[in-house]
Motif scaffolding. Sequence first.
Motif: not given
Length: 88
Positions: A1-5, A12-14, A27-31
């Motif tokens: 889970i990352f913030g767009k800001k 690039e790291g994300r 198997s993962f979810s990425f937000y």
Amino acid sequence: IFGKKDNHVPPEGRDLIRKTLHEKGVSFSFYEVAHAQHAFIRDELSKGRYDPAISGICFEMLLELFNRTLKLELGPREGGVQKIENVC
């Protein structure tokens, strides 16, 4: 889970994290949460970045993940590759 800001982990790291997980077959979810900054879930020492509404939603997603993967009464977990039907 990352913030767009999030300015601590650049886009690039994300992208590299997401790409590597895909390549390893994880198997993962990425937000990436719109309007959220780095450490938006931490309420202590977050320097004003804490967002209780988004944090609550993320906590519910975490509980749902734990319930799906850790509860025994949901039945046996199937391994292997799952065929996804293209039904629309």
